[in-house]
Motif scaffolding. Structure first.
Motif, PDB file in Angstrom:
ATOM      1  N   GLU A  49       0.846  -1.182   0.000  1.00  0.00           N
ATOM      2  CA  GLU A  49       0.000   0.000   0.000  1.00  0.00           C
ATOM      3  C   GLU A  49       0.887   1.239   0.000  1.00  0.00           C
ATOM      4  O   GLU A  49       1.714   1.411   0.883  1.00  0.00           O
ATOM      5  N   ILE A  50       0.699   2.085  -1.030  1.00  0.00           N
ATOM      6  CA  ILE A  50       1.470   3.315  -1.157  1.00  0.00           C
ATOM      7  C   ILE A  50       0.609   4.479  -0.688  1.00  0.00           C
ATOM      8  O   ILE A  50      -0.548   4.612  -1.100  1.00  0.00           O
ATOM      9  N   THR A  51       1.184   5.292   0.187  1.00  0.00           N
ATOM     10  CA  THR A  51       0.482   6.462   0.717  1.00  0.00           C
ATOM     11  C   THR A  51       1.376   7.691   0.597  1.00  0.00           C
ATOM     12  O   THR A  51       2.600   7.581   0.495  1.00  0.00           O
ATOM     13  N   GLN A  52       0.731   8.853   0.627  1.00  0.00           N
ATOM     14  CA  GLN A  52       1.451  10.116   0.551  1.00  0.00           C
ATOM     15  C   GLN A  52       1.482  10.749   1.931  1.00  0.00           C
ATOM     16  O   GLN A  52       0.445  10.884   2.588  1.00  0.00           O
ATOM     17  N   THR A  57       5.943  13.274   0.134  1.00  0.00           N
ATOM     18  CA  THR A  57       6.671  12.082  -0.314  1.00  0.00           C
ATOM     19  C   THR A  57       5.791  10.846  -0.180  1.00  0.00           C
ATOM     20  O   THR A  57       4.872  10.805   0.629  1.00  0.00           O
ATOM     21  N   LEU A  58       6.105   9.861  -0.986  1.00  0.00           N
ATOM     22  CA  LEU A  58       5.368   8.596  -0.949  1.00  0.00           C
ATOM     23  C   LEU A  58       6.143   7.556  -0.164  1.00  0.00           C
ATOM     24  O   LEU A  58       7.374   7.527  -0.186  1.00  0.00           O
ATOM     25  N   SER A  59       5.395   6.708   0.521  1.00  0.00           N
ATOM     26  CA  SER A  59       5.993   5.555   1.185  1.00  0.00           C
ATOM     27  C   SER A  59       5.112   4.354   0.874  1.00  0.00           C
ATOM     28  O   SER A  59       3.943   4.500   0.516  1.00  0.00           O
ATOM     29  N   GLY A  60       5.686   3.179   0.995  1.00  0.00           N
ATOM     30  CA  GLY A  60       4.949   1.959   0.712  1.00  0.00           C
ATOM     31  C   GLY A  60       5.188   0.923   1.781  1.00  0.00           C
ATOM     32  O   GLY A  60       6.321   0.731   2.229  1.00  0.00           O
ATOM     33  N   ARG A  61       4.119   0.265   2.179  1.00  0.00           N
ATOM     34  CA  ARG A  61       4.159  -0.709   3.270  1.00  0.00           C
ATOM     35  C   ARG A  61       3.566  -2.030   2.783  1.00  0.00           C
ATOM     36  O   ARG A  61       2.532  -2.034   2.120  1.00  0.00           O
ATOM     37  N   LYS A  85      12.162  -7.192  12.424  1.00  0.00           N
ATOM     38  CA  LYS A  85      10.734  -6.843  12.474  1.00  0.00           C
ATOM     39  C   LYS A  85       9.953  -7.660  11.456  1.00  0.00           C
ATOM     40  O   LYS A  85      10.491  -8.094  10.434  1.00  0.00           O
ATOM     41  N   PRO A  86       8.650  -7.879  11.711  1.00  0.00           N
ATOM     42  CA  PRO A  86       7.810  -8.632  10.765  1.00  0.00           C
ATOM     43  C   PRO A  86       7.754  -7.941   9.406  1.00  0.00           C
ATOM     44  O   PRO A  86       7.659  -6.709   9.323  1.00  0.00           O
ATOM     45  N   ILE A  87       7.825  -8.736   8.354  1.00  0.00           N
ATOM     46  CA  ILE A  87       7.769  -8.182   6.999  1.00  0.00           C
ATOM     47  C   ILE A  87       6.371  -7.652   6.696  1.00  0.00           C
ATOM     48  O   ILE A  87       6.232  -6.596   6.077  1.00  0.00           O
ATOM     49  N   THR A  88       5.336  -8.351   7.155  1.00  0.00           N
ATOM     50  CA  THR A  88       3.983  -7.832   6.983  1.00  0.00           C
ATOM     51  C   THR A  88       3.844  -6.588   7.854  1.00  0.00           C
ATOM     52  O   THR A  88       4.101  -6.619   9.049  1.00  0.00           O
ATOM     53  N   GLY A  89       3.482  -5.487   7.228  1.00  0.00           N
ATOM     54  CA  GLY A  89       3.374  -4.213   7.920  1.00  0.00           C
ATOM     55  C   GLY A  89       4.616  -3.349   7.770  1.00  0.00           C
ATOM     56  O   GLY A  89       4.634  -2.191   8.183  1.00  0.00           O
ATOM     57  N   MET A  90       5.669  -3.900   7.183  1.00  0.00           N
ATOM     58  CA  MET A  90       6.942  -3.192   7.061  1.00  0.00           C
ATOM     59  C   MET A  90       6.909  -2.159   5.937  1.00  0.00           C
ATOM     60  O   MET A  90       6.407  -2.422   4.850  1.00  0.00           O
ATOM     61  N   GLU A  91       7.488  -0.983   6.219  1.00  0.00           N
ATOM     62  CA  GLU A  91       7.645   0.057   5.209  1.00  0.00           C
ATOM     63  C   GLU A  91       8.845  -0.314   4.344  1.00  0.00           C
ATOM     64  O   GLU A  91       9.968  -0.399   4.835  1.00  0.00           O
ATOM     65  N   ILE A  92       8.601  -0.543   3.044  1.00  0.00           N
ATOM     66  CA  ILE A  92       9.699  -0.918   2.147  1.00  0.00           C
ATOM     67  C   ILE A  92      10.061   0.203   1.180  1.00  0.00           C
ATOM     68  O   ILE A  92      11.147   0.197   0.623  1.00  0.00           O
ATOM     69  N   ILE A  93       9.151   1.158   0.967  1.00  0.00           N
ATOM     70  CA  ILE A  93       9.439   2.318   0.117  1.00  0.00           C
ATOM     71  C   ILE A  93       9.463   3.541   1.021  1.00  0.00           C
ATOM     72  O   ILE A  93       8.532   3.764   1.788  1.00  0.00           O
TER      73      ILE A  93
END
Length: 148
Positions: A49-52, A57-61, A85-93
């Protein structure tokens, strides 16, 4: 004292405008949920999920892993604040900025490697797909994600 029609109209307009948001922030076209597709296997891997953010700036989780190798995997190979930390829920972008019709200036984490790459993104096919690239020096690898 009776109210005239023009006074009532003014009150109605004032009420209508007060119900509108003061300033509606325009959603960025890249915002939303994206199915990630592994560039080597062609298989769907996760939903991001990408949010502003407030700063634009954009981030993705990662909100869902579609076929995890083990239950509730953690980022064991990460070297930053995401280590363990768990990968599910992790901010990757992180920190992706609009750059014309594309996005740049951010980073992307590949959790299975624990590596962070400089990244760029570009919307394709009228916003139905998103090409996401991770780069080291001048060598880049891309994936095309599909909007959900």
């Amino acid at each position: 004292m009776p109210r005239t029609e023009s006074t009532m109209f003014k009150y109605i307009c004032l009420l209508a405008f007060s119900l509108l948001p003061m300033q509606a922030a325009a959603a960025d076209p890249a915002e939303g949920r994206w199915k990630t597709i592994d560039d080597e296997t062609g298989q769907a891997k996760s939903i991001v999920e990408i949010t502003q953010g407030a700063n634009g700036t954009l981030s993705g989780r990662i909100v869902e892993l579609l076929a995890p190798s083990r239950p509730n995997p953690a980022c064991d190979k990460c070297k930053d604040d995401r280590k363990g930390k768990p990968i599910t829920g992790m901010e990757i972008i992180r920190g992706m900025k609009p750059d014309g019709d594309a996005y740049s200036g951010g980073t992307i984490l590949k959790p299975d490697e624990g590596k962070v790459y400089k990244s760029k993104m570009e919307l394709l096919e009228g916003g139905g797909k998103l090409e996401v690239s991770g780069c080291v020096a001048f060598i880049c690898k891309s994936q095309v994600w599909v909007r959900q």
